[in-house]
Enzyme design. Structure first.
Site, PDB file in Angstrom:
ATOM      1  N   ASP A  18       0.852  -1.179   0.000  1.00  0.00           N
ATOM      2  CA  ASP A  18       0.000   0.000   0.000  1.00  0.00           C
ATOM      3  C   ASP A  18       0.895   1.239   0.000  1.00  0.00           C
ATOM      4  OD1 ASP A  18      -1.693   2.145   0.670  1.00  0.00           O
ATOM      5  OD2 ASP A  18      -2.811   0.984   2.159  1.00  0.00           O
ATOM      6  N   ILE A  19       0.719   2.107  -0.966  1.00  0.00           N
ATOM      7  CA  ILE A  19       1.575   3.295  -1.069  1.00  0.00           C
ATOM      8  C   ILE A  19       1.484   4.177   0.176  1.00  0.00           C
ATOM      9  CG2 ILE A  19      -0.056   4.784  -2.294  1.00  0.00           C
ATOM     10  CD1 ILE A  19       2.503   5.591  -4.026  1.00  0.00           C
TER      11      ILE A  19
ATOM     12  N   ASN B 148      -7.638  13.052  -8.060  1.00  0.00           N
ATOM     13  CA  ASN B 148      -8.622  13.587  -8.993  1.00  0.00           C
ATOM     14  C   ASN B 148      -8.307  15.068  -9.191  1.00  0.00           C
ATOM     15  OD1 ASN B 148      -9.999  15.208  -6.976  1.00  0.00           O
ATOM     16  ND2 ASN B 148     -10.974  13.334  -6.270  1.00  0.00           N
TER      17      ASN B 148
ATOM     18  N   ASP C  52      -5.989   7.666  -4.012  1.00  0.00           N
ATOM     19  CA  ASP C  52      -6.297   9.009  -3.516  1.00  0.00           C
ATOM     20  C   ASP C  52      -6.982   8.952  -2.150  1.00  0.00           C
ATOM     21  OD1 ASP C  52      -6.410  11.809  -3.690  1.00  0.00           O
ATOM     22  OD2 ASP C  52      -8.239  11.809  -4.892  1.00  0.00           O
TER      23      ASP C  52
ATOM     24  N   THR D  64      -4.753   2.784 -13.502  1.00  0.00           N
ATOM     25  CA  THR D  64      -5.085   1.381 -13.763  1.00  0.00           C
ATOM     26  C   THR D  64      -6.200   0.854 -12.870  1.00  0.00           C
ATOM     27  OG1 THR D  64      -3.370   0.567 -12.270  1.00  0.00           O
ATOM     28  CG2 THR D  64      -2.753   0.886 -14.599  1.00  0.00           C
ATOM     29  N   GLY D  65      -6.707   1.678 -11.992  1.00  0.00           N
ATOM     30  CA  GLY D  65      -7.811   1.271 -11.123  1.00  0.00           C
ATOM     31  C   GLY D  65      -9.144   1.774 -11.681  1.00  0.00           C
TER      32      GLY D  65
END
Length: 188
Positions: free
Chosen positions: A10-11, A24, A34, A123-124
């Site tokens: 997880d980033i 966004n 995000d 990509t999500g």
């Protein structure tokens, strides 16, 4: 020379000078990467994003562009927000996706970041095909770093440090495998 690595995770859990957020255009949090980054970073990040909205980005951050804020409670100095394009089979937006990675690295270099953690942008929920997104990401990052090394540009402002590590942080094994394949293909 910059070290390019892959990490499964997880980033929002990463320790790096700069974490890149697949934001966004409104910069006020959303879903996916995000949402995770905003939730973990807390009020300081939300306030910094609101200030950007009120001062410079009243109409939102343009797709393919990047801007930095504080990282709040994250294990980082900065969050670099970049707005990824939505995938469209009838409209080639790969240059916008490439721009996300390139401008994020440019902002990181201007800040003096030594370590940068990147997600698999678009990509999500933006539905970019994973294999293509990985290919664009790896190629763009490598080309950007190589061009800096060739031109000596990497410290783009006086006193800026060189980026030592760029880490792709991939949420699942499928994404990891796609990025691993993309890296191997460029090594051939």
């Amino acid at each position: 020379m910059t070290n390019l690595t892959l990490v499964l995770g997880d980033i929002a859990d990463q320790r790096a000078d700069a974490l890149v957020n697949a934001a966004n255009s409104w910069l006020l949090g959303g879903a996916g990467v995000d949402g995770a980054i905003h939730a973990r970073a807390g009020r300081a990040l939300t306030n910094a994003c609101r200030e950007l909205r009120e001062s410079r980005y009243g109409r939102g951050l343009a797709t393919g562009q990047s801007v930095a804020t504080t990282a709040g409670r994250l294990h980082a100095l900065w969050v670099i927000h970049t707005v990824g394009p939505h995938w469209d089979r009838h409209d080639d937006r790969s240059s916008l996706l490439a721009s996300c990675y390139r401008t994020a690295l440019e902002v990181a270099a201007e800040l003096g970041a030594r370590t940068v953690a990147l997600p698999a942008i678009s990509t999500g929920i933006h539905r970019w095909p994973l294999d293509d997104g990985a290919r664009i990401a790896v190629r763009t990052v490598r080309e950007t770093l190589a061009s800096w090394e060739t031109t000596g540009r990497q410290g783009v402002k006086a006193g800026a440090r060189t980026i030592e590590e760029v880490r792709f942080v991939l949420l699942n094994q499928q994404a990891y495998a796609a990025f691993e394949t993309a890296m191997a293909a460029l090594d051939e």
